[in-house]
Scaffold this active site. Sequence first.
Site, short mmCIF file in Angstrom:
data_model
loop_
_atom_site.label_atom_id
_atom_site.label_comp_id
_atom_site.label_asym_id
_atom_site.label_seq_id
_atom_site.Cartn_x
_atom_site.Cartn_y
_atom_site.Cartn_z
N HIS A 22 0.86 -1.19 0.00
CA HIS A 22 0.00 0.00 0.00
C HIS A 22 0.90 1.24 0.00
O HIS A 22 1.26 1.77 1.05
CB HIS A 22 -0.91 -0.05 1.23
CG HIS A 22 -1.88 1.10 1.32
ND1 HIS A 22 -2.98 1.08 2.16
CD2 HIS A 22 -1.93 2.31 0.69
CE1 HIS A 22 -3.65 2.21 2.05
NE2 HIS A 22 -3.03 2.98 1.17
N HIS A 24 1.24 4.69 -2.61
CA HIS A 24 0.85 5.44 -3.81
C HIS A 24 2.12 6.08 -4.36
O HIS A 24 2.73 6.92 -3.68
CB HIS A 24 -0.16 6.53 -3.46
CG HIS A 24 -1.38 5.99 -2.77
ND1 HIS A 24 -2.57 5.74 -3.44
CD2 HIS A 24 -1.61 5.64 -1.48
CE1 HIS A 24 -3.47 5.27 -2.59
NE2 HIS A 24 -2.91 5.19 -1.39
N HIS A 202 -9.52 0.93 -1.02
CA HIS A 202 -9.46 1.66 0.24
C HIS A 202 -10.86 1.65 0.85
O HIS A 202 -11.85 1.96 0.17
CB HIS A 202 -9.07 3.13 0.00
CG HIS A 202 -7.61 3.37 -0.26
ND1 HIS A 202 -6.92 2.74 -1.24
CD2 HIS A 202 -6.73 4.19 0.36
CE1 HIS A 202 -5.67 3.16 -1.23
NE2 HIS A 202 -5.52 4.05 -0.27
N GLU A 205 -10.98 3.87 6.17
CA GLU A 205 -9.92 4.79 6.61
C GLU A 205 -10.64 5.92 7.34
O GLU A 205 -10.60 6.02 8.56
CB GLU A 205 -9.12 5.29 5.40
CG GLU A 205 -8.03 6.31 5.74
CD GLU A 205 -7.35 6.90 4.50
OE1 GLU A 205 -7.91 6.81 3.38
OE2 GLU A 205 -6.24 7.48 4.66
N ASP A 283 1.95 4.16 2.66
CA ASP A 283 0.89 4.97 2.04
C ASP A 283 1.46 6.07 1.14
O ASP A 283 1.51 5.88 -0.07
CB ASP A 283 -0.05 5.54 3.12
CG ASP A 283 -1.45 5.85 2.61
OD1 ASP A 283 -1.74 5.55 1.44
OD2 ASP A 283 -2.27 6.38 3.38
N ASP A 284 1.86 7.19 1.71
CA ASP A 284 2.41 8.32 0.94
C ASP A 284 3.66 8.81 1.67
O ASP A 284 3.64 9.84 2.35
CB ASP A 284 1.38 9.44 0.82
CG ASP A 284 0.12 8.97 0.12
OD1 ASP A 284 0.14 8.84 -1.12
OD2 ASP A 284 -0.88 8.69 0.82
N1 ADE Z 1 -4.47 8.62 -2.21
C1 ADE Z 1 -3.22 8.71 -1.72
N2 ADE Z 1 -3.21 8.42 -0.42
C2 ADE Z 1 -4.48 8.11 -0.06
C3 ADE Z 1 -5.12 7.71 1.13
N3 ADE Z 1 -4.45 7.57 2.28
N4 ADE Z 1 -6.45 7.50 1.12
C4 ADE Z 1 -7.13 7.66 -0.01
N5 ADE Z 1 -6.59 8.03 -1.16
C5 ADE Z 1 -5.27 8.24 -1.20
ZN ZN Z 2 -3.66 4.79 0.47
#
Ligand code: ADE
Ligand code: ZN
Length: 345
Positions: A22, A24, A202, A205, A283-284
């Site tokens: 996971h 992006h 997703h 969250e 995640d990011d």
């Molecule tokens: N796009 C990038 N990160 C995300 C996240 N945590 N939740 C939903 N969309 C995303």
């Molecule tokens: Zn994500």
Amino acid sequence: MNELPRERLHALLRQMPKAELHMHVEGSLEPELIFRLARRNGVPLPHASVEDLRAAYAFTSLQSFLDIYYAGASVLRQQEDFFEMAWAYFERAAADNVVHAEIFFDPQTHTERGVDMEAVIVGLAHACRRAHAELGISASLILCFLRHLSEDAAMATLEQALPYRDQFIGVGLDSSERGHPPEKFARVFARCRELGLHVVAHAGEEGPPAYIWSALDVLKAERIDHGVRCLEDPALVRRLAAERVPLTVCPMSNVKLRVFDTLAEHKLPALLDAGLCVTLNSDDPAYFGGYLNDNFVAAFDALPQLAAAQAYALARNSFEASFAPPAVKAGWVAALDQTFARLTA
Ligand code: ADE
Ligand code: ZN
């Protein structure tokens, strides 16, 4: 497994082989690379410097993050830009002993700005092949649909991507969760399943447990990304555990986006105690303060219930939850066992 001193637990967390499921890729775009690509492509930026941009990374919700994340991605224009972004991630991942990565990309963020689908997918796929050849990371791509856009837009995106069908293994669903339930994308996901694509989404969250149910029942998601809000629904937890549906959990993301106020309040121990197939992910990473090993170390430092046994479970789950063939998974688990034997003796 005995309790290890903290430094030895850290060494174990860092050195154990693991998969990342996971991440992006647009969220791995570091401010320095944003500025370099902006200059190269003549894209104006609203921030004067790398420091100014980093200072803007103070998020109050998923949406407040997404606004900045999509602005950052606007510097990506050419195939080479997508390659460089993904290659930088793979170099970081190799340093964290990631041996397998299934990475998300958001084509609509780019095609909506006039960037060709070919530039996106060919650039990313080139980085995946090179990661395998030069870093020993097996890497694949998962195409995500933006859920704040329409299902028709997702269907058109799928059609545009089909000439590159062999370059991605599955589809996902990301972006603003609230108000955009999985069932909005029932038809496009049915088509993806017919095409033999893996399916993830997703859910849970910021959105309610009902979104996890519909990701499973309507989209037939094989993994749930985040999913932390499942704990509000005991029947859902029982189902996720019984069916071993993986949850790709992202601790630092959850704190930055205020899903939990602090890491010490993160529900990772409860998810593991419930017998769920949990994996840890970044995640990011460029936006949330750390890559995969940073997430492991920060979570284990903040949550004293977590020890070597949980480290093993998380790494093993990451292989189990991956879309790799069983024999390949078995090889990774054997390597994990060797690392544990060496570092916990
Ligand atoms: N796009 C990038 N990160 C995300 C996240 N945590 N939740 C939903 N969309 C995303
Ligand atoms: Zn994500």
